[in-house]
Design a protein around this motif. Structure first.
Motif, PDB file in Angstrom:
ATOM      1  N   LYS A 112       0.809  -1.234   0.000  1.00  0.00           N
ATOM      2  CA  LYS A 112       0.000   0.000   0.000  1.00  0.00           C
ATOM      3  C   LYS A 112       0.843   1.286   0.000  1.00  0.00           C
ATOM      4  O   LYS A 112       0.393   2.351   0.442  1.00  0.00           O
ATOM      5  CB  LYS A 112      -1.001   0.052   1.176  1.00  0.00           C
ATOM      6  N   SER A 113       2.066   1.160  -0.512  1.00  0.00           N
ATOM      7  CA  SER A 113       2.957   2.322  -0.524  1.00  0.00           C
ATOM      8  C   SER A 113       3.204   2.872  -1.926  1.00  0.00           C
ATOM      9  O   SER A 113       3.994   3.801  -2.097  1.00  0.00           O
ATOM     10  CB  SER A 113       4.315   1.934   0.081  1.00  0.00           C
ATOM     11  N   GLY A 114       2.545   2.285  -2.945  1.00  0.00           N
ATOM     12  CA  GLY A 114       2.730   2.795  -4.303  1.00  0.00           C
ATOM     13  C   GLY A 114       3.256   1.742  -5.278  1.00  0.00           C
ATOM     14  O   GLY A 114       3.853   2.094  -6.305  1.00  0.00           O
ATOM     15  N   THR A 115       3.012   0.466  -4.998  1.00  0.00           N
ATOM     16  CA  THR A 115       3.470  -0.628  -5.866  1.00  0.00           C
ATOM     17  C   THR A 115       2.881  -0.501  -7.268  1.00  0.00           C
ATOM     18  O   THR A 115       3.598  -0.562  -8.273  1.00  0.00           O
ATOM     19  CB  THR A 115       3.019  -1.987  -5.272  1.00  0.00           C
ATOM     20  N   THR A 116       1.562  -0.344  -7.326  1.00  0.00           N
ATOM     21  CA  THR A 116       0.865  -0.280  -8.614  1.00  0.00           C
ATOM     22  C   THR A 116       1.342   0.939  -9.421  1.00  0.00           C
ATOM     23  O   THR A 116       1.468   0.880 -10.649  1.00  0.00           O
ATOM     24  CB  THR A 116      -0.668  -0.174  -8.387  1.00  0.00           C
ATOM     25  N   TRP A 117       1.633   1.994  -8.707  1.00  0.00           N
ATOM     26  CA  TRP A 117       2.153   3.215  -9.350  1.00  0.00           C
ATOM     27  C   TRP A 117       3.502   2.903 -10.011  1.00  0.00           C
ATOM     28  O   TRP A 117       3.759   3.292 -11.147  1.00  0.00           O
ATOM     29  CB  TRP A 117       2.306   4.307  -8.290  1.00  0.00           C
ATOM     30  N   ARG A 146       6.071   5.205   2.165  1.00  0.00           N
ATOM     31  CA  ARG A 146       4.903   6.096   2.297  1.00  0.00           C
ATOM     32  C   ARG A 146       4.638   6.307   3.774  1.00  0.00           C
ATOM     33  O   ARG A 146       4.897   5.401   4.596  1.00  0.00           O
ATOM     34  CB  ARG A 146       3.690   5.424   1.633  1.00  0.00           C
ATOM     35  N   SER A 188      -4.913   3.005   3.914  1.00  0.00           N
ATOM     36  CA  SER A 188      -5.110   2.378   2.610  1.00  0.00           C
ATOM     37  C   SER A 188      -5.319   0.870   2.785  1.00  0.00           C
ATOM     38  O   SER A 188      -6.207   0.267   2.174  1.00  0.00           O
ATOM     39  CB  SER A 188      -3.884   2.667   1.737  1.00  0.00           C
ATOM     40  N   TYR A 200       6.328   8.175  -1.537  1.00  0.00           N
ATOM     41  CA  TYR A 200       5.017   8.346  -2.179  1.00  0.00           C
ATOM     42  C   TYR A 200       4.657   9.839  -2.168  1.00  0.00           C
ATOM     43  O   TYR A 200       4.134  10.378  -3.143  1.00  0.00           O
ATOM     44  CB  TYR A 200       4.005   7.514  -1.392  1.00  0.00           C
ATOM     45  N   CYS A 214       0.616   8.782 -15.792  1.00  0.00           N
ATOM     46  CA  CYS A 214       0.682   8.146 -14.464  1.00  0.00           C
ATOM     47  C   CYS A 214      -0.025   8.927 -13.363  1.00  0.00           C
ATOM     48  O   CYS A 214       0.079   8.561 -12.192  1.00  0.00           O
ATOM     49  CB  CYS A 214       2.139   7.918 -14.055  1.00  0.00           C
ATOM     50  N   ARG A 247      -8.010   4.228  -4.638  1.00  0.00           N
ATOM     51  CA  ARG A 247      -9.042   4.743  -3.745  1.00  0.00           C
ATOM     52  C   ARG A 247      -9.065   6.271  -3.720  1.00  0.00           C
ATOM     53  O   ARG A 247      -9.997   6.912  -4.192  1.00  0.00           O
ATOM     54  CB  ARG A 247      -8.789   4.163  -2.339  1.00  0.00           C
ATOM     55  N   LYS A 248      -8.019   6.891  -3.148  1.00  0.00           N
ATOM     56  CA  LYS A 248      -7.975   8.363  -3.074  1.00  0.00           C
ATOM     57  C   LYS A 248      -6.698   8.916  -3.688  1.00  0.00           C
ATOM     58  O   LYS A 248      -6.690  10.000  -4.252  1.00  0.00           O
ATOM     59  CB  LYS A 248      -8.050   8.816  -1.619  1.00  0.00           C
ATOM     60  N   GLY A 249      -5.591   8.223  -3.473  1.00  0.00           N
ATOM     61  CA  GLY A 249      -4.331   8.648  -4.078  1.00  0.00           C
ATOM     62  C   GLY A 249      -3.803   9.969  -3.554  1.00  0.00           C
ATOM     63  O   GLY A 249      -3.248  10.770  -4.315  1.00  0.00           O
TER      64      GLY A 249
END
Ligand code: A3P
Length: 286
Positions: free
Chosen positions: A44-49, A121, A129, A184, A218, A248-250
């Motif tokens: 939940k620290s920005g992996t997908t990013w 993050r 998150s 993040y 991105c 979710r919110k970013g």
């Protein structure tokens, strides 16, 4: 933890949905190449990013991979069950993600020249998150109340163990210029600036126009629309975005909408105690 949804691996909790003894053995035996690039995160620290950004930077801003390949196959997890199917088919340089603490990386990683981008993050936002993620993901236990989940988070009874252990393991690693630390929060504030640092680190000389295109692609609102990255390909009974969308919110600082003053006090005190003596400073500490 009494649940068939989790098991312990070297003392850290992993979800059975995407990990098993075989996948962890595969990860441990994995032959790391010097050209490999790892984006490492606590969940939940920005992996997908990172799964969006890294291929774009490596491929000179070509949008094809991020528009045609789901994030989990585009930049796969080293330790998950799909790794054996997809990792050796990746184009070179191979880009992977991992949530592993430093000491559980495969032995071939340490003497290699593989590069690491470590994203941290604010743990309060990580926890928020994660709380919402546990509500939408049917393969995870219900998080309970916010207060109950906060206590689990602080004691490390959550996926990949304690946030402080993870961060300390990577911050104290001896990787010299093989590792780039980013937060993040820096990405939220100045994605363009982070992309410049990242492309220098990965040895890519991207034009101003390419950097602008990547930054635009991105941003949260555009990634939320990308079916290859927003987890809408996962059936609703596994991830229910009506309960909480994956993207979710970013934002940075959403914890302020969730924590009571007492919870904030307790969380800050525990983190301070555990980070004591490390000299590790983050933007949110100031
Ligand atoms: P929130 O739940 O706070 O919105 P991970 O990919 O490591 O599981 O992390 C998921 C978190 O990263 C979610 O945080 C998600 O919204 C956020 N995220 C993903 N892509 C983002 C982007 N382009 N900009 C900002 N936040 C992003």
């Amino acid at each position: 933890m009494a649940s068939d949804r989790y098991f312990l691996h070297h003392g850290i909790l992993l979800p059975t949905v995407v990990h098993n003894e075989e996948s962890l053995k595969y990860a441990n035996d994995f032959k790391v190449q010097d050209s490999d690039v790892f984006a490492i995160t606590y969940p939940k620290s920005g992996t997908t990013w990172m799964q969006e950004i890294v291929p774009l930077v490596l491929n000179g801003g070509d949008l094809t991979p991020v528009q045609t390949i789901p994030n989990w196959d585009r930049v796969p997890w080293l330790e998950e069950t799909r790794a054996a199917l997809v990792l050796n088919r990746l184009p070179s340089p191979r880009a992977m993600v991992s949530h592993m603490p430093y000491h559980l990386m495969p032995p071939s990683f340490f003497p290699s020249k593989a590069k690491v981008i470590y994203v941290t993050r604010n743990p309060k936002d990580v926890m928020v998150s994660s709380f919402h993620f546990h509500k939408m993901a049917s393969f995870l236990d219900d998080p309970g109340t916010f207060d109950e989940f906060l206590n689990k988070f602080l004691s490390g009874q959550v996926l990949f163990g304690k946030w402080t252990d993870h961060v300390k393991s990577w911050r104290n690693s001896d990787l010299g210029d093989r590792i780039l630390y980013i937060t993040y929060e820096e990405m939220v504030k100045d994605l363009r600036g982070v992309l410049e640092r990242l492309s220098r680190f990965l040895g890519r000389d991207l034009s101003e126009e390419t950097l602008d295109r990547v930054a635009n692609h991105c941003c949260f609102s555009n990634m939320k629309l990308n079916a290859m990255s927003n987890y809408s390909l996962v059936p609703q009974e596994i991830m229910d975005s009506s309960k909480s969308p994956f993207l979710r919110k970013g934002v940075a600082g959403d914890w302020k909408n969730h924590f009571s003053p007492e919870q904030d006090f307790k969380f800050t005190a525990v983190l301070k105690e555990e980070m004591n003596g490390t000299n590790i400073k983050f933007p949110w500490d100031e």
